[in-house]
Structures are given as structure tokens and as C-alpha cells.
Scaffold this active site. Structure first.
Site, mmCIF file in Angstrom:
data_model
loop_
_atom_site.group_PDB
_atom_site.id
_atom_site.type_symbol
_atom_site.label_atom_id
_atom_site.label_comp_id
_atom_site.label_asym_id
_atom_site.label_seq_id
_atom_site.Cartn_x
_atom_site.Cartn_y
_atom_site.Cartn_z
ATOM 1 N N HIS A 10 0.911 -1.275 0.016
ATOM 2 C CA HIS A 10 -0.191 0.082 0.094
ATOM 3 C C HIS A 10 0.838 1.337 -0.049
ATOM 4 O O HIS A 10 2.099 1.142 0.008
ATOM 5 C CB HIS A 10 -1.061 0.017 1.232
ATOM 6 C CG HIS A 10 -0.351 0.381 2.616
ATOM 7 N ND1 HIS A 10 -1.185 0.809 3.750
ATOM 8 C CD2 HIS A 10 0.857 0.577 2.979
ATOM 9 C CE1 HIS A 10 -0.496 0.948 4.574
ATOM 10 N NE2 HIS A 10 0.812 0.810 4.150
ATOM 11 N N CYS A 18 5.273 5.064 5.257
ATOM 12 C CA CYS A 18 3.971 4.604 4.399
ATOM 13 C C CYS A 18 3.593 5.457 3.442
ATOM 14 O O CYS A 18 2.812 5.171 2.407
ATOM 15 C CB CYS A 18 2.918 4.552 5.417
ATOM 16 S SG CYS A 18 3.174 2.832 6.442
ATOM 17 N N HIS A 75 4.746 -0.299 -0.668
ATOM 18 C CA HIS A 75 5.828 -1.110 0.367
ATOM 19 C C HIS A 75 4.738 -2.198 0.881
ATOM 20 O O HIS A 75 3.470 -1.974 0.924
ATOM 21 C CB HIS A 75 6.583 -0.427 1.541
ATOM 22 C CG HIS A 75 5.316 0.337 2.377
ATOM 23 N ND1 HIS A 75 4.888 1.696 1.878
ATOM 24 C CD2 HIS A 75 4.800 -0.062 3.394
ATOM 25 C CE1 HIS A 75 3.985 1.809 2.862
ATOM 26 N NE2 HIS A 75 3.931 0.960 3.579
ATOM 27 N N HIS A 120 3.186 -5.064 3.927
ATOM 28 C CA HIS A 120 2.939 -5.193 5.299
ATOM 29 C C HIS A 120 2.518 -6.767 5.391
ATOM 30 O O HIS A 120 1.719 -7.171 4.291
ATOM 31 C CB HIS A 120 1.838 -4.333 6.007
ATOM 32 C CG HIS A 120 2.300 -3.027 6.186
ATOM 33 N ND1 HIS A 120 2.963 -2.681 7.040
ATOM 34 C CD2 HIS A 120 1.968 -1.847 5.476
ATOM 35 C CE1 HIS A 120 3.275 -1.390 7.299
ATOM 36 N NE2 HIS A 120 2.507 -0.845 6.011
ATOM 37 N N ASP A 136 -4.730 -10.634 -0.493
ATOM 38 C CA ASP A 136 -3.323 -11.445 -0.349
ATOM 39 C C ASP A 136 -2.469 -10.954 -1.651
ATOM 40 O O ASP A 136 -2.970 -11.448 -2.626
ATOM 41 C CB ASP A 136 -3.552 -12.649 0.115
ATOM 42 C CG ASP A 136 -2.140 -13.289 0.285
ATOM 43 O OD1 ASP A 136 -1.301 -12.798 1.121
ATOM 44 O OD2 ASP A 136 -2.093 -14.634 0.071
ATOM 45 N N HIS A 137 -1.338 -10.867 -1.328
ATOM 46 C CA HIS A 137 -0.264 -10.386 -2.549
ATOM 47 C C HIS A 137 -0.854 -9.413 -3.814
ATOM 48 O O HIS A 137 -0.557 -9.523 -4.796
ATOM 49 C CB HIS A 137 0.173 -11.649 -3.063
ATOM 50 C CG HIS A 137 1.119 -12.279 -2.424
ATOM 51 N ND1 HIS A 137 0.645 -13.093 -1.054
ATOM 52 C CD2 HIS A 137 2.274 -12.635 -2.572
ATOM 53 C CE1 HIS A 137 1.878 -13.692 -0.643
ATOM 54 N NE2 HIS A 137 2.908 -13.469 -1.430
ATOM 55 N N GLU A 176 -1.351 -4.577 11.586
ATOM 56 C CA GLU A 176 -0.429 -3.973 10.769
ATOM 57 C C GLU A 176 1.013 -4.278 10.920
ATOM 58 O O GLU A 176 1.625 -4.895 9.912
ATOM 59 C CB GLU A 176 -0.869 -2.522 10.073
ATOM 60 C CG GLU A 176 -0.095 -2.252 8.908
ATOM 61 C CD GLU A 176 -0.085 -0.696 8.431
ATOM 62 O OE1 GLU A 176 -0.836 -0.368 7.648
ATOM 63 O OE2 GLU A 176 0.699 0.046 9.155
HETATM 64 NI NI NI Z 1 2.784 1.101 5.309
#
Ligand code: NI
Length: 137
Positions: free
Chosen positions: A17, A36, A42, A44, A82-83, A127
Site C-alpha cells: 500500500h 508509508c 511497500h 505489510h 493477499d499479494h 498491520e
Molecule cells: Ni505502510
């Protein structure tokens, strides 16, 4: 005596995200979101707990079948997230800044139609190991 009890299923997913509010300046975004806010995204490692609270069924002894719950989470949440890139790939998050708060509400909305009334649903989403949200509060 109440027979209400909470059943929890824990799941995991990875997603990319970028946190960014287009109404704020670049400097404000960087100050607010730090790493972020980096433009190239990047990842998580999210830990998700889905908590369903209800009465125990006299026939099964279950509130609900956790195997079915796991399949429901996979179909309605994990297969979408996911992914994937939360900013780009998830229709339910289009135009939404994918903070943990907003992501937890989106996950709730994906699952709520799948959990039969009057059972309660709560989403607990980590997160990072130390930062997590609960929805509804
Ligand atoms: Ni982040």
C-alpha cells in the site's frame, strides 16, 4: 444463563500500500504518514482475526463451523487482498486511503453479509506486531 460466546479465526495476508491524502501537500503527507507515504509502495504482513459472537447451536455445539468460516474468509477477503496492492487492485478500496482503520472497515463490509444475523462480527487487524485496530470499536 447466556450461551453467547465468541469464536475467532486467525488469518494472515501480505499486501502492498501507500498512505496518501491527495487533499494535503507532499510535505504534509510525508509528515503524517512517514515511510508509508513513499510513492512506490511497500508491503505489510497483516494478521487478521475475525471474531464471531453468537449463541451455541444446540445440535452442533458450535456457534459456527470454523472450517466454513475459514473458507468464507478466504473467498471474500484473502483472495481479494493477499499479494495485491491495496491502492490499485481492490475494488472495495478504490478511492480510499488504505490505513489499517479503513482496511478493517472494508474487511468487515466484505464479511458482514456472509455472517448470519444476529451473530456479531468484529474485525481485529494487525498491520505490525504492535499496531492493530478493532472494528466495530
Ligand atoms: Ni505502510
Amino acid at each position: 444463563m447466556t450461551r453467547k460466546i465468541a469464536v475467532c479465526r486467525r488469518e494472515h495476508f501480505n499486501a502492498a500500500h501507500r498512505l496518501h491524502n491527495h487533499l494535503l501537500s507532499a510535505a504534509e503527507n510525508e509528515q503524517l504518514y512517514g515511510k508509508c507515504n513513499r510513492p512506490n509502495y511497500h508491503g505489510h504482513n497483516y494478521e487478521l482475526t475475525v471474531k464471531v459472537t453468537g449463541e451455541i447451536d444446540a445440535r452442533t455445539g458450535y456457534v459456527l463451523d470454523t472450517k466454513q468460516l475459514s473458507e468464507t474468509i478466504k473467498e471474500h477477503v484473502l483472495d481479494k487482498l493477499d499479494h495485491n496492492n491495496l491502492n490499485l487492485d481492490v475494488p472495495e478500496l478504490q478511492g480510499i486511503n488504505p490505513t489499517t482503520e479503513n482496511l478493517a472497515i472494508a474487511i468487515y463490509n466484505m464479511l458482514r453479509p456472509q455472517i448470519k444475523e444476529p451473530q456479531d462480527l468484529k474485525i481485529i487487524l494487525y498491520e505490525t506486531e504492535r499496531n492493530f485496530v478493532e472494528y466495530p470499536a
